[in-house]
Design a protein around this motif. Structure first.
Motif, mmCIF file in Angstrom:
data_model
loop_
_atom_site.group_PDB
_atom_site.id
_atom_site.type_symbol
_atom_site.label_atom_id
_atom_site.label_comp_id
_atom_site.label_asym_id
_atom_site.label_seq_id
_atom_site.Cartn_x
_atom_site.Cartn_y
_atom_site.Cartn_z
ATOM 1 N N LEU A 21 32.161 65.505 18.043
ATOM 2 C CA LEU A 21 33.212 66.351 17.778
ATOM 3 C C LEU A 21 32.672 67.577 17.049
ATOM 4 O O LEU A 21 31.944 67.263 16.075
ATOM 5 C CB LEU A 21 34.567 65.929 17.466
ATOM 6 C CG LEU A 21 35.180 64.843 18.462
ATOM 7 C CD1 LEU A 21 36.730 64.534 17.836
ATOM 8 C CD2 LEU A 21 35.148 65.467 19.876
ATOM 9 N N ASP B 226 40.964 67.277 22.423
ATOM 10 C CA ASP B 226 40.188 68.351 22.838
ATOM 11 C C ASP B 226 39.356 68.469 23.945
ATOM 12 O O ASP B 226 39.010 69.535 24.662
ATOM 13 C CB ASP B 226 39.142 68.667 21.470
ATOM 14 C CG ASP B 226 39.995 69.166 20.295
ATOM 15 O OD1 ASP B 226 40.661 70.317 20.285
ATOM 16 O OD2 ASP B 226 39.885 68.224 19.546
ATOM 17 N N LEU B 227 39.124 67.111 24.443
ATOM 18 C CA LEU B 227 38.047 66.986 25.570
ATOM 19 C C LEU B 227 39.185 66.865 26.974
ATOM 20 O O LEU B 227 38.466 66.956 28.066
ATOM 21 C CB LEU B 227 37.596 65.659 25.648
ATOM 22 C CG LEU B 227 36.711 65.429 24.262
ATOM 23 C CD1 LEU B 227 36.034 63.978 24.266
ATOM 24 C CD2 LEU B 227 35.800 66.610 23.917
ATOM 25 N N ASP C 145 35.707 72.462 14.811
ATOM 26 C CA ASP C 145 36.858 73.020 15.088
ATOM 27 C C ASP C 145 37.664 71.985 16.169
ATOM 28 O O ASP C 145 38.648 72.383 16.601
ATOM 29 C CB ASP C 145 36.822 74.427 16.132
ATOM 30 C CG ASP C 145 35.797 74.201 17.294
ATOM 31 O OD1 ASP C 145 34.601 73.827 16.989
ATOM 32 O OD2 ASP C 145 36.298 74.724 18.464
ATOM 33 N N GLU C 146 37.062 71.005 16.255
ATOM 34 C CA GLU C 146 37.647 69.833 17.205
ATOM 35 C C GLU C 146 38.333 68.692 16.413
ATOM 36 O O GLU C 146 37.790 68.510 15.491
ATOM 37 C CB GLU C 146 36.696 69.348 18.124
ATOM 38 C CG GLU C 146 35.996 70.422 19.309
ATOM 39 C CD GLU C 146 34.901 70.023 20.174
ATOM 40 O OE1 GLU C 146 35.049 70.614 21.229
ATOM 41 O OE2 GLU C 146 34.246 69.086 19.672
ATOM 42 N N THR C 147 39.299 67.848 16.766
ATOM 43 C CA THR C 147 39.935 66.935 16.114
ATOM 44 C C THR C 147 39.971 65.675 16.671
ATOM 45 O O THR C 147 40.188 64.642 16.136
ATOM 46 C CB THR C 147 41.453 67.485 15.707
ATOM 47 O OG1 THR C 147 42.184 67.813 16.985
ATOM 48 C CG2 THR C 147 41.429 68.723 14.975
#
Length: 295
Positions: free
Chosen positions: A281, A290-291, A284-286
């Motif tokens: 990740l 996000d996927l 900016d992804e958590t």
């Protein structure tokens, strides 16, 4: 948000000589309305300033969900990008994601260059007569806010494609030149050596293992999965994909195990075998959410 671990600062500041024709730093790179330092760069280093990614194309659903952006540039100067991978089958279990750092001036110049290349909402790049090719999507933060464009088959379409107008061909040429310069920045860095990107959070796109039927004489050797129990939360009921994330010691254990595995390795969790696509990740992804939006 995820934050980079490891010695990424060792990359140093990269002077973007290839962008020397750009306007002076900061001219077209006004920050989002967050805490901002005297340099004009947002105080939150994880703020995304520029991204080049691919969507669509003739790839499987797990590849769509696990596809990394080509290049992501953040407010603190980190440039995270896909490094080279060996042309072998099966491929590595972990993608080769690298990071280098550029100066605030170079970051401003890069934003200016993207704007000059036509990254502006509403830009028209036409629809070339190419089937099953990915769309190149470029997002940049400018004084007008976030701007995003998409160009179908940017690398695959012919320069004389009859489906494109003269204006569309010219716009595509400018955009393609920008992506080529950005690629050169990462493949031929002038101010530092790229380092391995080690994420704080590692995602795994999971599906039940199926014998590949690839004609290889030996079945892939299994490996014990050292992360959270598989299969995890559903990513898409239509594809059967699920997802888990690993952090801390579990992430370290998965990264270590991946060095002795490959993309075809069956991972054993709870007595069942799974195929796993590892996806670091980005800052900016958590998490798995996000996927889910991958196209």
């Amino acid at each position: 948000m995820t934050r980079l671990r490891g010695l990424w600062t060792a990359a140093g500041a990269v002077t973007l000589l290839l962008l020397s024709g750009c306007a002076q730093a900061g001219a077209g790179a006004e920050a989002p309305p967050s805490a901002t330092g005297s340099s004009g760069v947002p105080g939150d280093g994880d703020t995304l300033m520029l991204r080049v990614a691919h969507s669509g194309g003739f790839v499987g659903p797990d590849a769509l969900a696990g596809r990394m952006p080509e290049t992501s540039v953040y407010a603190d100067g980190r440039v995270i990008f896909n490094g080279p991978v060996p042309a072998v089958y099966p491929g590595p279990a972990l993608p080769n994601v690298q990071v280098l750092t550029i100066s605030p001036d170079a970051l401003g110049a890069l934003i200016d260059k993207a704007v000059a290349a036509g990254v502006e909402d509403g830009a028209d790049f036409g629809h070339p007569g190419v089937a099953d090719a990915p769309t190149t999507e470029i997002t940049v933060w400018t004084a007008s806010g976030e701007q995003k464009v998409g160009a179908e088959a940017l690398n695959e379409a012919r320069a004389d494609d009859p489906e494109l107008t003269a204006a569309q061909k010219q716009a595509r040429e400018k955009l393609l030149a920008f992506t080529e310069q950005l690629n050169k920045m990462t493949t031929e860095p002038t101010g530092g050596t790229p380092q391995e990107y080690r994420p704080e959070t590692l995602a795994a796109i999971v599906r039940p293992y199926v014998e590949p039927g690839d004609g290889l004489p030996e079945r892939p050797q299994t490996a014990e999965w050292p992360g959270p129990a598989l299969p995890g939360e559903s990513l898409s009921p239509t594809t059967g994909l699920s997802c888990v994330t690993a952090t801390g010691k579990q992430a370290d254990a998965v990264l270590a195990a991946a060095k002795d595995a490959n993309s075809a390795t069956p991972w054993i969790s709870g007595g069942d075998a799974y195929s796993v696509r590892l996806r670091p990740l980005l800052p900016d992804e958590t998490g798995c959410a996000d996927l889910k939006a991958a196209r």
